[in-house]
Design a protein around this motif. Structure first.
Motif, short mmCIF file in Angstrom:
data_model
loop_
_atom_site.label_atom_id
_atom_site.label_comp_id
_atom_site.label_asym_id
_atom_site.label_seq_id
_atom_site.Cartn_x
_atom_site.Cartn_y
_atom_site.Cartn_z
N MET A 99 -28.54 -18.88 -20.63
CA MET A 99 -28.82 -19.14 -22.05
C MET A 99 -30.01 -18.30 -22.53
N LEU A 100 -31.02 -18.10 -21.69
CA LEU A 100 -32.15 -17.26 -22.07
C LEU A 100 -31.70 -15.81 -22.29
N ALA A 101 -30.79 -15.33 -21.44
CA ALA A 101 -30.27 -13.97 -21.62
C ALA A 101 -29.49 -13.86 -22.93
N LEU A 102 -28.67 -14.88 -23.23
CA LEU A 102 -27.93 -14.87 -24.49
C LEU A 102 -28.87 -14.93 -25.69
N LEU A 103 -29.93 -15.71 -25.56
CA LEU A 103 -30.92 -15.82 -26.64
C LEU A 103 -31.60 -14.47 -26.87
N ASP A 104 -31.98 -13.79 -25.79
CA ASP A 104 -32.60 -12.46 -25.92
C ASP A 104 -31.66 -11.48 -26.63
N THR A 105 -30.38 -11.54 -26.28
CA THR A 105 -29.39 -10.66 -26.90
C THR A 105 -29.25 -10.99 -28.38
N PHE A 106 -29.20 -12.29 -28.71
CA PHE A 106 -29.05 -12.72 -30.09
C PHE A 106 -30.27 -12.32 -30.92
N VAL A 107 -31.46 -12.54 -30.39
CA VAL A 107 -32.69 -12.16 -31.10
C VAL A 107 -32.74 -10.66 -31.31
N GLY A 108 -32.35 -9.89 -30.30
CA GLY A 108 -32.32 -8.43 -30.44
C GLY A 108 -31.37 -7.99 -31.53
N ALA A 109 -30.20 -8.63 -31.60
CA ALA A 109 -29.22 -8.29 -32.64
C ALA A 109 -29.75 -8.65 -34.02
N LEU A 110 -30.45 -9.80 -34.13
CA LEU A 110 -31.05 -10.16 -35.42
C LEU A 110 -32.13 -9.16 -35.83
N GLU A 111 -32.95 -8.76 -34.89
CA GLU A 111 -34.04 -7.82 -35.19
C GLU A 111 -33.50 -6.46 -35.62
N ARG A 112 -32.32 -6.09 -35.18
CA ARG A 112 -31.73 -4.80 -35.53
C ARG A 112 -30.76 -4.92 -36.72
N ASP A 113 -30.76 -6.10 -37.35
CA ASP A 113 -29.88 -6.36 -38.48
C ASP A 113 -28.40 -6.15 -38.15
N LEU A 114 -28.02 -6.48 -36.93
CA LEU A 114 -26.63 -6.37 -36.52
C LEU A 114 -25.85 -7.65 -36.83
N ILE A 115 -26.57 -8.70 -37.19
CA ILE A 115 -25.96 -9.99 -37.51
C ILE A 115 -26.53 -10.48 -38.83
N ASP A 116 -25.65 -11.01 -39.69
CA ASP A 116 -26.13 -11.64 -40.92
C ASP A 116 -25.30 -12.89 -41.18
#
Length: 115
Positions: A91-108
């Motif tokens: 779950m921590l790895a998934l969270l890191d991936t999700f946060v990275g995607a948010l920071e790069r504006d890959l998810i909205d």
């Protein structure tokens, strides 16, 4: 019931040798398949090794059966603890991936809209 490599041993194992250990491949993974009380002081247990598929029947005292039960409970607690730790790491790895995607504006917000 098919033979399945069944080895019968009606002698009580030497205390301390551990019913969890396979008599063929020595794996420490043997589990009970079935058990029946034979009298007030003994249990007949069908054991299975998942490594080499060896089945064996043993007749053990109440004391040895209780020690085996405690070993199994400790093993299950260890498995549950390891599963919890691995799940947390996943779950921590998934969270890191999700946060990275948010920071790069890959998810909205549109990514979460019903389709």
């Amino acid at each position: 019931q098919p033979d399945m490599g069944l080895r019968r041993s009606h002698r009580q194992p030497v205390p301390g040798c551990g019913l969890h250990q396979c008599i063929v491949c020595r794996a420490d993974l043997v589990v009970p398949v079935s058990w029946d009380e034979t009298d007030d002081d003994h249990w007949e247990i069908l054991l299975r090794c998942p490594e080499c598929e060896t089945y064996r029947e043993v007749v053990v005292t109440n004391d040895l059966a209780k020690r085996f039960e405690l070993e199994l409970e400790r093993g299950m607690e260890e498995i549950a603890s390891t599963l919890k730790r691995l799940d947390r790491l996943r779950m921590l790895a998934l969270l890191d991936t999700f946060v990275g995607a948010l920071e790069r504006d890959l998810i909205d917000a549109a990514d979460f809209a019903p389709r």
